[in-house]
Design an enzyme around this catalytic site. Structure first.
Site, PDB file in Angstrom:
ATOM      1  N   GLU A 257       7.407   0.874   5.187  1.00 55.68           N
ATOM      2  CA  GLU A 257       6.756  -0.141   6.016  1.00 55.68           C
ATOM      3  C   GLU A 257       6.930  -1.499   5.342  1.00 55.68           C
ATOM      4  O   GLU A 257       6.925  -1.587   4.115  1.00 55.68           O
ATOM      5  CB  GLU A 257       5.259   0.221   6.122  1.00 55.68           C
ATOM      6  CG  GLU A 257       4.407  -0.744   6.929  1.00 55.68           C
ATOM      7  CD  GLU A 257       2.934  -0.293   6.965  1.00 55.68           C
ATOM      8  OE1 GLU A 257       2.615   0.844   6.554  1.00 55.68           O
ATOM      9  OE2 GLU A 257       2.093  -1.111   7.394  1.00 55.68           O
TER      10      GLU A 257
ATOM     11  N   HIS B 295       3.889   7.342   3.678  1.00 53.48           N
ATOM     12  CA  HIS B 295       4.817   6.210   3.631  1.00 53.48           C
ATOM     13  C   HIS B 295       4.456   5.265   2.495  1.00 53.48           C
ATOM     14  O   HIS B 295       3.366   5.340   1.931  1.00 53.48           O
ATOM     15  CB  HIS B 295       4.817   5.442   4.965  1.00 53.48           C
ATOM     16  CG  HIS B 295       3.523   4.780   5.327  1.00 53.48           C
ATOM     17  ND1 HIS B 295       2.510   5.426   6.019  1.00 53.48           N
ATOM     18  CD2 HIS B 295       3.053   3.528   5.101  1.00 53.48           C
ATOM     19  CE1 HIS B 295       1.502   4.587   6.211  1.00 53.48           C
ATOM     20  NE2 HIS B 295       1.805   3.432   5.649  1.00 53.48           N
TER      21      HIS B 295
ATOM     22  N   GLN C 184      -3.880   3.472   1.536  1.00 48.86           N
ATOM     23  CA  GLN C 184      -4.255   3.512   2.947  1.00 48.86           C
ATOM     24  C   GLN C 184      -4.418   4.992   3.328  1.00 48.86           C
ATOM     25  O   GLN C 184      -3.430   5.719   3.437  1.00 48.86           O
ATOM     26  CB  GLN C 184      -3.154   2.872   3.800  1.00 48.86           C
ATOM     27  CG  GLN C 184      -3.464   2.850   5.291  1.00 48.86           C
ATOM     28  CD  GLN C 184      -2.293   2.286   6.107  1.00 48.86           C
ATOM     29  OE1 GLN C 184      -1.131   2.558   5.806  1.00 48.86           O
ATOM     30  NE2 GLN C 184      -2.603   1.508   7.127  1.00 48.86           N
TER      31      GLN C 184
ATOM     32  N   HIS D  22       0.831  -1.208   0.000  1.00 49.02           N
ATOM     33  CA  HIS D  22       0.000   0.000   0.000  1.00 49.02           C
ATOM     34  C   HIS D  22       0.860   1.250   0.000  1.00 49.02           C
ATOM     35  O   HIS D  22       2.066   1.206   0.245  1.00 49.02           O
ATOM     36  CB  HIS D  22      -0.977   0.024   1.180  1.00 49.02           C
ATOM     37  CG  HIS D  22      -0.360   0.095   2.537  1.00 49.02           C
ATOM     38  ND1 HIS D  22      -0.067  -1.021   3.290  1.00 49.02           N
ATOM     39  CD2 HIS D  22       0.015   1.144   3.312  1.00 49.02           C
ATOM     40  CE1 HIS D  22       0.445  -0.654   4.458  1.00 49.02           C
ATOM     41  NE2 HIS D  22       0.518   0.670   4.491  1.00 49.02           N
TER      42      HIS D  22
ATOM     43  N   GLU E 275      -8.410   4.687   9.700  1.00 51.91           N
ATOM     44  CA  GLU E 275      -7.924   4.467   8.337  1.00 51.91           C
ATOM     45  C   GLU E 275      -8.954   3.808   7.455  1.00 51.91           C
ATOM     46  O   GLU E 275      -9.873   3.126   7.928  1.00 51.91           O
ATOM     47  CB  GLU E 275      -6.660   3.604   8.374  1.00 51.91           C
ATOM     48  CG  GLU E 275      -6.901   2.216   8.949  1.00 51.91           C
ATOM     49  CD  GLU E 275      -5.684   1.310   8.798  1.00 51.91           C
ATOM     50  OE1 GLU E 275      -4.736   1.475   9.571  1.00 51.91           O
ATOM     51  OE2 GLU E 275      -5.700   0.450   7.905  1.00 51.91           O
TER      52      GLU E 275
HETATM   53  N1  CMX Z   1       8.413  10.527   5.822  1.00 53.60           N
HETATM   54  C1  CMX Z   1       9.649  11.088   5.704  1.00 53.60           C
HETATM   55  N2  CMX Z   1      10.297  11.699   6.722  1.00 53.60           N
HETATM   56  C2  CMX Z   1       9.663  11.733   7.908  1.00 53.60           C
HETATM   57  C3  CMX Z   1       8.402  11.150   8.108  1.00 53.60           C
HETATM   58  C4  CMX Z   1       7.771  10.537   7.003  1.00 53.60           C
HETATM   59  N3  CMX Z   1       6.563   9.987   7.108  1.00 53.60           N
HETATM   60  N4  CMX Z   1       8.036  11.325   9.398  1.00 53.60           N
HETATM   61  C5  CMX Z   1       9.028  12.010   9.984  1.00 53.60           C
HETATM   62  N5  CMX Z   1      10.006  12.254   9.082  1.00 53.60           N
HETATM   63  C6  CMX Z   1      11.236  13.007   9.320  1.00 53.60           C
HETATM   64  C7  CMX Z   1      10.923  14.398   9.842  1.00 53.60           C
HETATM   65  O1  CMX Z   1      10.700  15.300   8.788  1.00 53.60           O
HETATM   66  C8  CMX Z   1      12.157  14.733  10.647  1.00 53.60           C
HETATM   67  O2  CMX Z   1      13.165  15.201   9.791  1.00 53.60           O
HETATM   68  P1  CMX Z   1      14.040  16.497  10.160  1.00 53.60           P
HETATM   69  O3  CMX Z   1      14.745  16.123  11.444  1.00 53.60           O
HETATM   70  O4  CMX Z   1      14.970  16.634   9.006  1.00 53.60           O
HETATM   71  O5  CMX Z   1      13.074  17.611  10.333  1.00 53.60           O
HETATM   72  C9  CMX Z   1      12.582  13.393  11.221  1.00 53.60           C
HETATM   73  O6  CMX Z   1      11.983  12.386  10.362  1.00 53.60           O
HETATM   74  C10 CMX Z   1      12.068  13.177  12.628  1.00 53.60           C
HETATM   75  O7  CMX Z   1      10.671  13.434  12.607  1.00 53.60           O
HETATM   76  P2  CMX Z   1       9.783  13.892  13.832  1.00 53.60           P
HETATM   77  O8  CMX Z   1       8.697  14.767  13.301  1.00 53.60           O
HETATM   78  O9  CMX Z   1      10.657  14.415  14.945  1.00 53.60           O
HETATM   79  O10 CMX Z   1       9.084  12.568  14.261  1.00 53.60           O
HETATM   80  P3  CMX Z   1       9.612  11.361  15.146  1.00 53.60           P
HETATM   81  O11 CMX Z   1      11.091  11.193  15.076  1.00 53.60           O
HETATM   82  O12 CMX Z   1       8.974  11.458  16.472  1.00 53.60           O
HETATM   83  O13 CMX Z   1       8.901  10.177  14.335  1.00 53.60           O
HETATM   84  C11 CMX Z   1       9.048   8.286  12.933  1.00 53.60           C
HETATM   85  C12 CMX Z   1       9.304   9.789  13.059  1.00 53.60           C
HETATM   86  C13 CMX Z   1       9.343   7.870  11.513  1.00 53.60           C
HETATM   87  C14 CMX Z   1       9.977   7.539  13.919  1.00 53.60           C
HETATM   88  C15 CMX Z   1       7.551   8.036  13.318  1.00 53.60           C
HETATM   89  O14 CMX Z   1       6.731   8.724  12.394  1.00 53.60           O
HETATM   90  C16 CMX Z   1       7.166   6.568  13.317  1.00 53.60           C
HETATM   91  O15 CMX Z   1       7.410   5.870  14.290  1.00 53.60           O
HETATM   92  N6  CMX Z   1       6.539   6.079  12.214  1.00 53.60           N
HETATM   93  C17 CMX Z   1       6.107   4.690  12.147  1.00 53.60           C
HETATM   94  C18 CMX Z   1       4.675   4.514  12.586  1.00 53.60           C
HETATM   95  C19 CMX Z   1       3.688   5.222  11.693  1.00 53.60           C
HETATM   96  O16 CMX Z   1       4.041   5.999  10.815  1.00 53.60           O
HETATM   97  N7  CMX Z   1       2.367   4.902  11.930  1.00 53.60           N
HETATM   98  C20 CMX Z   1       1.286   5.466  11.151  1.00 53.60           C
HETATM   99  C21 CMX Z   1       0.914   4.567   9.991  1.00 53.60           C
HETATM  100  C22 CMX Z   1       0.287   3.273  10.453  1.00 53.60           C
HETATM  101  C23 CMX Z   1       0.101   2.243   9.332  1.00 53.60           C
HETATM  102  O17 CMX Z   1       0.664   2.374   8.245  1.00 53.60           O
HETATM  103  O18 CMX Z   1      -0.639   1.272   9.573  1.00 53.60           O
HETATM  104 CO    CO Z   2       0.755   1.658   6.272  1.00 54.43          CO
END
Ligand code: CMX
Ligand code: CO
Length: 146
Positions: A134, A84, A60, A7, A43
């Site tokens: 993912e 993502h 998604q 997705h 979602e």
């Molecule tokens: N794509 C690209 N870059 C991303 C991002 C994304 N989706 N999310 C965060 N970033 C980047 C930010 O821009 C930031 O970059 P800079 O430092 O250069 O500004 C950096 O990563 C850190 O971001 P943050 O805003 O401080 O956020 P966190 O570190 O707290 O979290 C992440 C980032 C990836 C660890 C967190 O989003 C995560 O755990 N993601 C996995 C879970 C998820 O996304 N769940 C929702 C979807 C569920 C599903 O698909 O079922």
């Molecule tokens: Co997903």
């Protein structure tokens, strides 16, 4: 082995309005909806291809259930858009381990619950050229429920 696009995750402010956009514009219907409290999302999965064997591809659509969730934080910073991509694999545990061994940060020690009973984990976007990635192993027979 990663074998397909499972997705593409799209962050939105208003799930119902976004679902309606995809229906009215492209004719995509909702295949499944759920709230995943652990991930902080409400979602909708829109099935894009025609298979029903767990090997399909979806959009998604993701609305945050709380501001401090991954999607909530991302929306506040970036607005709506692609959040993502997700690759499908028969073995999320093995693939996550192998990718982690290459130096890419895997966000979970063990895969967690994803849509339709799937098992999911994430790779850190900063280790993937800016793409939150993912990995998904579908449930053997994903059930549609509205
Ligand atoms: N794509 C690209 N870059 C991303 C991002 C994304 N989706 N999310 C965060 N970033 C980047 C930010 O821009 C930031 O970059 P800079 O430092 O250069 O500004 C950096 O990563 C850190 O971001 P943050 O805003 O401080 O956020 P966190 O570190 O707290 O979290 C992440 C980032 C990836 C660890 C967190 O989003 C995560 O755990 N993601 C996995 C879970 C998820 O996304 N769940 C929702 C979807 C569920 C599903 O698909 O079922
Ligand atoms: Co997903």
């Amino acid at each position: 082995m990663l074998t397909r696009i499972d997705h593409i995750g799209i962050a939105c402010f208003d799930l119902d309005r976004t679902v309606e956009f995809y229906r009215a514009t492209y004719g995509f219907e909702v295949f499944h909806t759920e709230v995943n409290e652990e991930q902080g999302v409400r979602e909708a999965m829109l099935k894009i291809n025609g298979t029903s064997d767990g090997g399909a591809s979806y959009l998604q659509l993701l609305e945050p259930t709380r501001e401090d969730s991954a999607v909530g934080k991302w929306l506040a910073k970036n607005g709506e858009g692609v959040h993502h991509i997700a690759f499908g694999t028969a073995d999320v545990d093995g693939d996550a381990r192998a990718i982690g061994d290459k130096g890419v940060r895997v966000l979970y020690d063990e895969p967690r619950r994803g849509s339709m009973g799937s098992r999911i984990t994430f790779l850190h976007p900063k280790d993937c050229h800016g793409v939150l990635t993912e990995l998904v192993t579908s449930a053997p027979r994903p059930e549609a429920e509205h």
